[in-house]
Design a protein around this motif. Sequence first.
Motif, mmCIF file in Angstrom:
data_model
loop_
_atom_site.group_PDB
_atom_site.id
_atom_site.type_symbol
_atom_site.label_atom_id
_atom_site.label_comp_id
_atom_site.label_asym_id
_atom_site.label_seq_id
_atom_site.Cartn_x
_atom_site.Cartn_y
_atom_site.Cartn_z
ATOM 1 N N LYS A 1 -2.694 12.600 1.919
ATOM 2 C CA LYS A 1 -3.750 11.619 1.018
ATOM 3 C C LYS A 1 -3.988 10.579 1.910
ATOM 4 C CE LYS A 1 -3.003 13.284 -3.689
ATOM 5 N NZ LYS A 1 -2.920 12.687 -4.837
ATOM 6 N N GLU A 2 -4.947 9.825 1.794
ATOM 7 C CA GLU A 2 -5.138 8.707 2.543
ATOM 8 C C GLU A 2 -4.299 7.407 1.898
ATOM 9 O OE1 GLU A 2 -9.767 9.349 3.893
ATOM 10 O OE2 GLU A 2 -9.482 7.672 2.599
ATOM 11 N N ARG A 3 -4.154 6.327 2.879
ATOM 12 C CA ARG A 3 -3.292 5.309 2.308
ATOM 13 C C ARG A 3 -4.035 4.359 1.151
ATOM 14 N NH1 ARG A 3 -1.040 1.780 6.991
ATOM 15 N NH2 ARG A 3 -3.237 1.242 7.185
ATOM 16 N N GLU A 4 -3.678 4.043 0.257
ATOM 17 C CA GLU A 4 -4.258 3.370 -0.920
ATOM 18 C C GLU A 4 -3.554 2.079 -1.356
ATOM 19 O OE1 GLU A 4 -3.929 5.877 -4.234
ATOM 20 O OE2 GLU A 4 -2.069 5.653 -4.499
ATOM 21 N N PHE A 5 -4.534 1.280 -1.780
ATOM 22 C CA PHE A 5 -3.954 -0.137 -2.201
ATOM 23 C C PHE A 5 -3.221 0.036 -3.443
ATOM 24 C CE2 PHE A 5 -3.973 -4.573 -3.331
ATOM 25 C CZ PHE A 5 -4.136 -4.606 -4.591
ATOM 26 N N PHE B 1 0.776 -1.277 -0.189
ATOM 27 C CA PHE B 1 -0.170 -0.091 -0.050
ATOM 28 C C PHE B 1 0.894 1.053 0.229
ATOM 29 C CE2 PHE B 1 -4.089 -1.826 0.991
ATOM 30 C CZ PHE B 1 -3.875 -3.066 1.419
ATOM 31 N N ARG B 2 0.511 2.484 -0.292
ATOM 32 C CA ARG B 2 1.073 3.482 -0.286
ATOM 33 C C ARG B 2 0.271 4.733 0.304
ATOM 34 N NH1 ARG B 2 2.029 4.522 -6.820
ATOM 35 N NH2 ARG B 2 -0.282 5.371 -7.162
ATOM 36 N N GLN B 3 0.917 5.810 0.799
ATOM 37 C CA GLN B 3 0.321 6.967 1.374
ATOM 38 C C GLN B 3 1.061 8.196 0.890
ATOM 39 O OE1 GLN B 3 -0.528 7.094 5.472
ATOM 40 N NE2 GLN B 3 -2.201 8.618 5.276
ATOM 41 N N ALA C 1 -3.552 -2.112 -8.346
ATOM 42 C CA ALA C 1 -4.316 -0.953 -8.598
ATOM 43 C C ALA C 1 -4.029 -0.187 -10.043
ATOM 44 C CB ALA C 1 -3.952 0.386 -7.586
#
Length: 120
Positions: free
Chosen positions: A43-47, A37-39, A61
Amino acid sequence: QVQLVESGGGLVQAGGSLRLSCATSGRNFDSDAMGWFRQALGKEREFVAAISWSGGTVYYADPVKGRFTISRDNAENTVSLQMNSLKAEDTAVYYCAAGAVGPLEEYPYWGQGTQVTVSS
């Protein structure tokens, strides 16, 4: 104590490549899905990507499809993320996750993250 430790982050120019690795200890994850995952800042953490216990099923993604490749080594209890053709928008803290029943399920174990910065 379960630990996930990411490595391989850094500063790279747009178009370049990086390979992230995640070493695990304290538990055997060879029956569980693992993921990245990354953030990005603000921003919010995303897959980003996930892989099934056998490595036979992977998910990405949309923004990283065709550029990133996730893989795992169950003998070494590691998961990796090969990132090619990096873009400025890939800049983020990248987190390794493990222990999910399936690649798209909830992950109970997380690493501390590694910074990836892509300069344009």
